[in-house]
Design a protein around this motif. Structure first.
Motif, PDB file in Angstrom:
ATOM      1  N   UNK A  78     -13.655   8.265   1.400  1.00  0.00           N
ATOM      2  CA  UNK A  78     -13.486   9.210   2.505  1.00  0.00           C
ATOM      3  C   UNK A  78     -12.032   9.265   2.973  1.00  0.00           C
ATOM      4  N   UNK A  79     -11.367   8.116   3.003  1.00  0.00           N
ATOM      5  CA  UNK A  79      -9.976   8.064   3.456  1.00  0.00           C
ATOM      6  C   UNK A  79      -9.051   8.771   2.471  1.00  0.00           C
TER       7      UNK A  79
ATOM      8  N   UNK B  56      -2.190   5.150   5.138  1.00  0.00           N
ATOM      9  CA  UNK B  56      -2.042   3.689   5.240  1.00  0.00           C
ATOM     10  C   UNK B  56      -2.714   3.176   6.507  1.00  0.00           C
ATOM     11  N   UNK B  57      -2.515   3.892   7.596  1.00  0.00           N
ATOM     12  CA  UNK B  57      -3.093   3.477   8.867  1.00  0.00           C
ATOM     13  C   UNK B  57      -4.607   3.408   8.805  1.00  0.00           C
TER      14      UNK B  57
ATOM     15  N   UNK C 191       1.985  11.918   5.800  1.00  0.00           N
ATOM     16  CA  UNK C 191       0.662  11.771   5.192  1.00  0.00           C
ATOM     17  C   UNK C 191       0.434  10.333   4.734  1.00  0.00           C
ATOM     18  N   UNK C 192       1.477   9.757   4.151  1.00  0.00           N
ATOM     19  CA  UNK C 192       1.364   8.380   3.650  1.00  0.00           C
ATOM     20  C   UNK C 192       1.124   7.408   4.799  1.00  0.00           C
ATOM     21  N   UNK C 193       1.814   7.635   5.903  1.00  0.00           N
ATOM     22  CA  UNK C 193       1.660   6.790   7.084  1.00  0.00           C
ATOM     23  C   UNK C 193       0.243   6.899   7.637  1.00  0.00           C
TER      24      UNK C 193
ATOM     25  N   UNK D  41       0.839  -1.200   0.000  1.00  0.00           N
ATOM     26  CA  UNK D  41       0.000   0.000   0.000  1.00  0.00           C
ATOM     27  C   UNK D  41       0.871   1.246   0.000  1.00  0.00           C
ATOM     28  N   UNK D  42       1.875   1.242   0.847  1.00  0.00           N
ATOM     29  CA  UNK D  42       2.786   2.385   0.952  1.00  0.00           C
ATOM     30  C   UNK D  42       3.468   2.648  -0.390  1.00  0.00           C
ATOM     31  N   UNK D  43       3.967   1.578  -1.025  1.00  0.00           N
ATOM     32  CA  UNK D  43       4.640   1.725  -2.322  1.00  0.00           C
ATOM     33  C   UNK D  43       3.684   2.242  -3.386  1.00  0.00           C
TER      34      UNK D  43
END
Length: 347
Positions: free
Chosen positions: A226-227, A208-209, A203-205, A188-190
Motif C-alpha cells: 500500500x505504501x 520513507x516516512x 516523494x521519497x521523503x 531506505x532513502x538511497x
C-alpha cells in the motif's frame, strides 16, 4: 550548564555552525525527528560550515583580539553573513537557537588550548550568543556504544596518537552496536533513489516516512504494498517491497511494536544518559548517577571544566588519551530535561 527551557515554545530560525555537514546533519535530523517537541524542522535550519579556528579568526577580525571581553556584543550570524553573504546580512536576533558543533581534533595543526577554552567560555547559551558543543574526539562519539546499556563506556577512551579522524571513524564502525539502526532511514532513502529511480525528494521523503511509521510485523506485505503503490513503477514494486521487508525484519524495533521514531527516541535517551554519566565521571569520578538526582547531576556539569580535563589528559602525544564523550547530544536535555526521561527509559 545554561538555563533550561521546560516550557516548549515555538521555534523560529535556527543556525547550526559546524565543521563538515554530513554526520552532524544526520545526527540533528534524527534528534529533531525523534523529539518533535523541540519543534525544529531540519529543512528550516541554516547550516554554515567552518573550522573552529577559522571562526575564531573571523571573530577576531571583526571584534579585535579582546573580543571575549565584549562577549555581549558578539554577533555570530553577522560575522558569518558578512563573510559569505555580504548583501544579505543576518543578526543573532534573527535566530532562536545558535548551535556550534565542533570536533576536539587534537591533531589539527591549528589546535590551541587557549583559543578553544576562550570559545567554550564565551558561547554558553544557544538562545543568546550561541552554545558551543565540543565532541571528543569527534561527532561520531555519540555512536561509540558497544551495546545498550554499555557499562564499559565509563572508561572508554582513545590514545591521542590515534589520528587522523578517519581512524576513529573506522574504530567506531567496528565497535558500535548502533550504526545499523541510526543509518537505516538513509539506507531506505538511497535504495529508493539509486535502485528504484525515485528522484523526487519530496516523494521519497513521504515514502520513507510512511515506511518508518510501520510498527508491526503483522500484515507487513500488504502494508508495504500500500505504501509503495504509486511511488514505484509496477514492474519494480515487488522487488522493492520484498527488499524493504527483508531489511525491516532484521531491525529489532519492528518486533517491539514501535515505529522507528519511537524506538530511536528511546535509543537517543540512552545515549544521553551514558554521556551524562561519562561527563560526571570525568569531572567528579562518579559514573553511576542516583535516579532521584539525575537532573541535579546534569545541571552541575560544566563544559569548560570538561574541556580543561580533556586538555590535561591529552597533552602528552605519546601517552595521552581522550575520553570518548559526546556533548552536542546534551542540547535535548538543555532544551527540556523532561524529554530525556520518558517513563519507558527509567530503570
Amino acid at each position: 550548564m545554561n538555563k533550561y527551557r521546560d516550557e516548549v515554545r515555538k521555534r523560529g530560525q535556527n543556525l547550526l555552525i559546524v565543521e563538515g555537514h554530513h554526520e552532524k546533519n544526520k545526527l540533528f535530523w534524527l534528534i529533531f525527528a525523534c523529539f518533535p517537541e523541540i519543534n525544529i524542522n531540519m529543512d528550516e535550519v541554516w547550516i554554515y560550515g567552518t573550522n573552529i579556528y577559522q571562526l575564531y579568526h573571523d571573530i577576531v577580525k571583526e571584534y579585535g583580539d579582546e573580543w571575549a571581553k565584549r562577549n555581549d556584543e558578539i554577533d555570530l550570524p553577522f560575522v558569518i553573513s558578512k563573510k559569505k553573504f555580504p548583501d544579505k546580512l543576518r543578526y543573532k536576533d534573527d535566530f532562536i537557537n545558535i548551535i556550534l558543533v565542533f570536533d576536539y581534533e587534537r591533531h589539527d595543526k591549528n589546535f590551541s588550548e587557549e583559543k578553544i577554552l576562550e570559545m567554550q567560555s564565551c558561547f554558553v547559551d544557544a538562545a543568546d550568543m550561541g552554545k558551543l558543543y565540543i565532541n571528543y574526539p569527534m561527532i561520531e562519539s555519540y555512536q561509540h556504544l558497544c551495546k545498550l546499556p554499555d557499562d564499559n563506556f565509563a572508561n572508554r577512551k582513545i590514545p591521542v596518537s590515534l589520528q587522523p579522524g578517519k581512524k576513529y571513524k573506522s574504530l567506531v564502525e567496528q565497535e558500535t552496536a548502533l550504526r545499523s539502526i541510526i543509518y537505516f532511514p538513509h539506507r531506505i532513502d538511497d535504495l529508493l533513489k539509486e535502485h528504484f529511480g525515485m528522484n523526487d525528494i519530496a516523494k521519497r521523503k513521504k515514502c520513507c516516512g510512511k515506511i518508518l511509521d510501520i510498527f508491526s510485523i503483522c500484515n507487513i506485505e500488504n502494508t508495504m504494498q500500500s505504501i509503495l503503490q504509486g511511488f514505484i513503477e509496477d514492474d519494480k514494486l515487488p522487488t522493492a517491497k520484498y527488499q524493504l521487508i527483508d531489511w525491516m525484519k532484521k531491525q529489532s524495533y519492528l518486533h517491539t511494536n514501535q515505529t522507528y521514531w519511537m524506538f530511536m527516541r528511546n535509543v537517543i535517551q540512552q545515549i544521553i544518559h551514558h554521556n551524562i554519566c561519562k561527563a560526571n565521571n570525568i569531572l567528579y569520578g562518579q559514573y553511576q548517577i542516583p535516579e532521584d538526582r539525575y537532573r541535579e547531576y546534569f545541571e552541575r556539569l560544566d563544559l569548560k571544566e570538561i574541556l580543561k580535563a580533556q586538555n590535561l589528559v591529552s597533552s602528552d602525544f605519546a601517552k595521552g588519551f581522550i575520553w570518548v564523550l559526546n556533548t552536542c547530544i546534551f542540547f535535548i536535555a538543555e532544551y527540556n530535561f523532561k524529554l530525556v526521561r520518558d517513563e519507558s527509559t527509567k530503570s
